[in-house]
Design a protein around this motif. Structure first.
Motif, PDB file in Angstrom:
ATOM      1  N   ALA A  65       0.849  -1.201   0.000  1.00  0.00           N
ATOM      2  CA  ALA A  65       0.000   0.000   0.000  1.00  0.00           C
ATOM      3  C   ALA A  65       0.878   1.242   0.000  1.00  0.00           C
ATOM      4  O   ALA A  65       0.605   2.221  -0.716  1.00  0.00           O
ATOM      5  CB  ALA A  65      -0.936  -0.019   1.214  1.00  0.00           C
ATOM      6  N   SER A 120      -7.268   2.763  -8.876  1.00  0.00           N
ATOM      7  CA  SER A 120      -7.309   2.141  -7.546  1.00  0.00           C
ATOM      8  C   SER A 120      -6.371   0.945  -7.498  1.00  0.00           C
ATOM      9  O   SER A 120      -6.015   0.365  -8.528  1.00  0.00           O
ATOM     10  CB  SER A 120      -8.733   1.665  -7.197  1.00  0.00           C
ATOM     11  N   ALA A 121      -5.991   0.619  -6.279  1.00  0.00           N
ATOM     12  CA  ALA A 121      -5.324  -0.655  -5.986  1.00  0.00           C
ATOM     13  C   ALA A 121      -6.148  -1.303  -4.892  1.00  0.00           C
ATOM     14  O   ALA A 121      -6.385  -0.695  -3.841  1.00  0.00           O
ATOM     15  CB  ALA A 121      -3.897  -0.430  -5.509  1.00  0.00           C
ATOM     16  N   ARG A 122      -6.598  -2.523  -5.142  1.00  0.00           N
ATOM     17  CA  ARG A 122      -7.454  -3.219  -4.175  1.00  0.00           C
ATOM     18  C   ARG A 122      -6.735  -4.487  -3.721  1.00  0.00           C
ATOM     19  O   ARG A 122      -6.424  -5.352  -4.536  1.00  0.00           O
ATOM     20  CB  ARG A 122      -8.808  -3.558  -4.801  1.00  0.00           C
ATOM     21  N   PHE A 123      -6.510  -4.572  -2.417  1.00  0.00           N
ATOM     22  CA  PHE A 123      -5.768  -5.692  -1.835  1.00  0.00           C
ATOM     23  C   PHE A 123      -6.740  -6.764  -1.368  1.00  0.00           C
ATOM     24  O   PHE A 123      -7.468  -6.578  -0.392  1.00  0.00           O
ATOM     25  CB  PHE A 123      -4.897  -5.213  -0.674  1.00  0.00           C
ATOM     26  N   HIS A 124      -6.735  -7.888  -2.088  1.00  0.00           N
ATOM     27  CA  HIS A 124      -7.562  -9.045  -1.744  1.00  0.00           C
ATOM     28  C   HIS A 124      -6.695 -10.018  -0.953  1.00  0.00           C
ATOM     29  O   HIS A 124      -5.688 -10.514  -1.471  1.00  0.00           O
ATOM     30  CB  HIS A 124      -8.048  -9.746  -3.012  1.00  0.00           C
ATOM     31  N   TYR A 164      -3.726 -10.856  -3.514  1.00  0.00           N
ATOM     32  CA  TYR A 164      -3.798 -10.280  -4.857  1.00  0.00           C
ATOM     33  C   TYR A 164      -3.966  -8.777  -4.714  1.00  0.00           C
ATOM     34  O   TYR A 164      -4.872  -8.315  -4.018  1.00  0.00           O
ATOM     35  CB  TYR A 164      -5.021 -10.780  -5.624  1.00  0.00           C
ATOM     36  N   ILE A 184      -5.025  -5.855  -7.087  1.00  0.00           N
ATOM     37  CA  ILE A 184      -5.561  -5.595  -8.422  1.00  0.00           C
ATOM     38  C   ILE A 184      -5.550  -4.087  -8.643  1.00  0.00           C
ATOM     39  O   ILE A 184      -6.258  -3.338  -7.969  1.00  0.00           O
ATOM     40  CB  ILE A 184      -6.970  -6.200  -8.554  1.00  0.00           C
ATOM     41  N   ARG A 208      -6.059  -0.849 -10.978  1.00  0.00           N
ATOM     42  CA  ARG A 208      -6.879  -0.438 -12.112  1.00  0.00           C
ATOM     43  C   ARG A 208      -6.418   0.896 -12.682  1.00  0.00           C
ATOM     44  O   ARG A 208      -6.220   1.857 -11.927  1.00  0.00           O
ATOM     45  CB  ARG A 208      -8.335  -0.322 -11.658  1.00  0.00           C
ATOM     46  N   ILE A 255     -11.832 -16.342  -5.857  1.00  0.00           N
ATOM     47  CA  ILE A 255     -11.014 -16.031  -7.035  1.00  0.00           C
ATOM     48  C   ILE A 255     -10.602 -17.335  -7.692  1.00  0.00           C
ATOM     49  O   ILE A 255      -9.983 -18.197  -7.062  1.00  0.00           O
ATOM     50  CB  ILE A 255      -9.778 -15.189  -6.660  1.00  0.00           C
ATOM     51  N   TYR A 312     -11.687 -14.645  -0.252  1.00  0.00           N
ATOM     52  CA  TYR A 312     -10.941 -13.403  -0.033  1.00  0.00           C
ATOM     53  C   TYR A 312     -11.832 -12.293   0.517  1.00  0.00           C
ATOM     54  O   TYR A 312     -13.033 -12.262   0.258  1.00  0.00           O
ATOM     55  CB  TYR A 312     -10.360 -12.908  -1.381  1.00  0.00           C
ATOM     56  N   THR A 313     -11.191 -11.387   1.232  1.00  0.00           N
ATOM     57  CA  THR A 313     -11.810 -10.106   1.540  1.00  0.00           C
ATOM     58  C   THR A 313     -10.879  -9.012   1.016  1.00  0.00           C
ATOM     59  O   THR A 313      -9.690  -9.248   0.803  1.00  0.00           O
ATOM     60  CB  THR A 313     -12.022  -9.925   3.056  1.00  0.00           C
ATOM     61  N   VAL A 314     -11.457  -7.834   0.787  1.00  0.00           N
ATOM     62  CA  VAL A 314     -10.647  -6.687   0.367  1.00  0.00           C
ATOM     63  C   VAL A 314     -10.370  -5.855   1.614  1.00  0.00           C
ATOM     64  O   VAL A 314     -11.284  -5.275   2.198  1.00  0.00           O
ATOM     65  CB  VAL A 314     -11.351  -5.856  -0.716  1.00  0.00           C
ATOM     66  N   VAL A 315      -9.117  -5.839   2.042  1.00  0.00           N
ATOM     67  CA  VAL A 315      -8.776  -5.183   3.308  1.00  0.00           C
ATOM     68  C   VAL A 315      -8.264  -3.761   3.123  1.00  0.00           C
ATOM     69  O   VAL A 315      -8.188  -2.999   4.091  1.00  0.00           O
ATOM     70  CB  VAL A 315      -7.719  -5.984   4.092  1.00  0.00           C
ATOM     71  N   ARG A 316      -7.920  -3.403   1.901  1.00  0.00           N
ATOM     72  CA  ARG A 316      -7.321  -2.085   1.701  1.00  0.00           C
ATOM     73  C   ARG A 316      -7.569  -1.656   0.269  1.00  0.00           C
ATOM     74  O   ARG A 316      -7.441  -2.471  -0.644  1.00  0.00           O
ATOM     75  CB  ARG A 316      -5.805  -2.184   1.968  1.00  0.00           C
ATOM     76  N   GLU A 317      -7.926  -0.373   0.105  1.00  0.00           N
ATOM     77  CA  GLU A 317      -8.006   0.188  -1.241  1.00  0.00           C
ATOM     78  C   GLU A 317      -7.286   1.525  -1.237  1.00  0.00           C
ATOM     79  O   GLU A 317      -7.529   2.360  -0.359  1.00  0.00           O
ATOM     80  CB  GLU A 317      -9.462   0.359  -1.689  1.00  0.00           C
ATOM     81  N   ILE A 318      -6.387   1.697  -2.195  1.00  0.00           N
ATOM     82  CA  ILE A 318      -5.654   2.960  -2.341  1.00  0.00           C
ATOM     83  C   ILE A 318      -6.178   3.654  -3.584  1.00  0.00           C
ATOM     84  O   ILE A 318      -6.009   3.154  -4.703  1.00  0.00           O
ATOM     85  CB  ILE A 318      -4.129   2.707  -2.489  1.00  0.00           C
ATOM     86  N   GLY A 319      -6.835   4.787  -3.389  1.00  0.00           N
ATOM     87  CA  GLY A 319      -7.337   5.560  -4.525  1.00  0.00           C
ATOM     88  C   GLY A 319      -6.290   6.533  -5.028  1.00  0.00           C
ATOM     89  O   GLY A 319      -5.174   6.614  -4.492  1.00  0.00           O
ATOM     90  N   PRO A 320      -6.639   7.291  -6.073  1.00  0.00           N
ATOM     91  CA  PRO A 320      -5.723   8.311  -6.575  1.00  0.00           C
ATOM     92  C   PRO A 320      -5.458   9.362  -5.502  1.00  0.00           C
ATOM     93  O   PRO A 320      -6.309   9.620  -4.645  1.00  0.00           O
ATOM     94  CB  PRO A 320      -6.485   8.929  -7.756  1.00  0.00           C
TER      95      PRO A 320
END
Lengths: 120, 120
Positions: free
Chosen positions: A29, A44-48, A57, A59, A61, B10, B105-113
């Protein structure tokens, strides 16, 4: 359903447990924040993370393939690669890449909720 | 950014080229329509294909872990597994699973712009 015109890269690793999995997400991250997220077209970057603690993973975008190519051509690849090496070395456990081939993707099909299709 | 409360499975395969990749997506899209998409809490299946023709990820989203568990417990697993075997056998080329461990899986983190984070 509107066609997904995004462009993706998928970072795929096995890890040796929940602690490494959590550290991996933290470290990668930070890499997104320092090296990637400010480039044009980044979405975005999504951490699975797997529920068994063995896989991650990420992912990533982009708005379009052109934005991704522009990022590859104009960004500091050596610096980013060094940061990734450092991130992997910082983990208390092990992480092994599971990528194969060129890790760029498009989404060609999406199946939403709907009735069961039976044999026609 | 709102937390992603979804639950994912997945499906991850390497394939031996563009023809097999296309056939794989067709066959597994049909499996979603016949065996999965009508169960409560199903949200989407998104087929990510690598631009080099060597890999496919199908990322299946459920509204919650409870919905996924309900699907696993109440659906026709034997029928679905047989359909998956048939789909793999129908391909003109080869497809090899790359899943490891339990593929949920779960999505634990998302990094936006956002702005670049520099060393603090």
């Amino acid at each position: 359903m509107s066609k997904d015109t995004g462009f993706y890269s998928i970072i795929d690793y096995t890890v040796d447990g929940f602690d490494t999995q959590r550290e991996f997400v933290e470290a990668f991250a930070e890499i997104m924040e320092r090296w990637v997220r400010f480039h044009p077209g980044y979405r975005s970057a999504r951490f699975h993370v797997s529920t068994d603690g063995t896989r991650v993973y990420n992912i990533v975008r982009w708005a379009s393939e052109a934005d991704y190519r522009h990022f590859v051509e104009t960004s500091d690849t050596d610096g980013r690669m060094a940061a990734i090496s450092g991130a992997l070395e910082s983990l208390s456990g092990t992480a092994e890449p599971r990528m194969s081939g060129i890790p760029t993707y498009t989404v060609v099909r999406e199946i939403g909720p709907g009735p069961q299709h039976l044999d026609s």
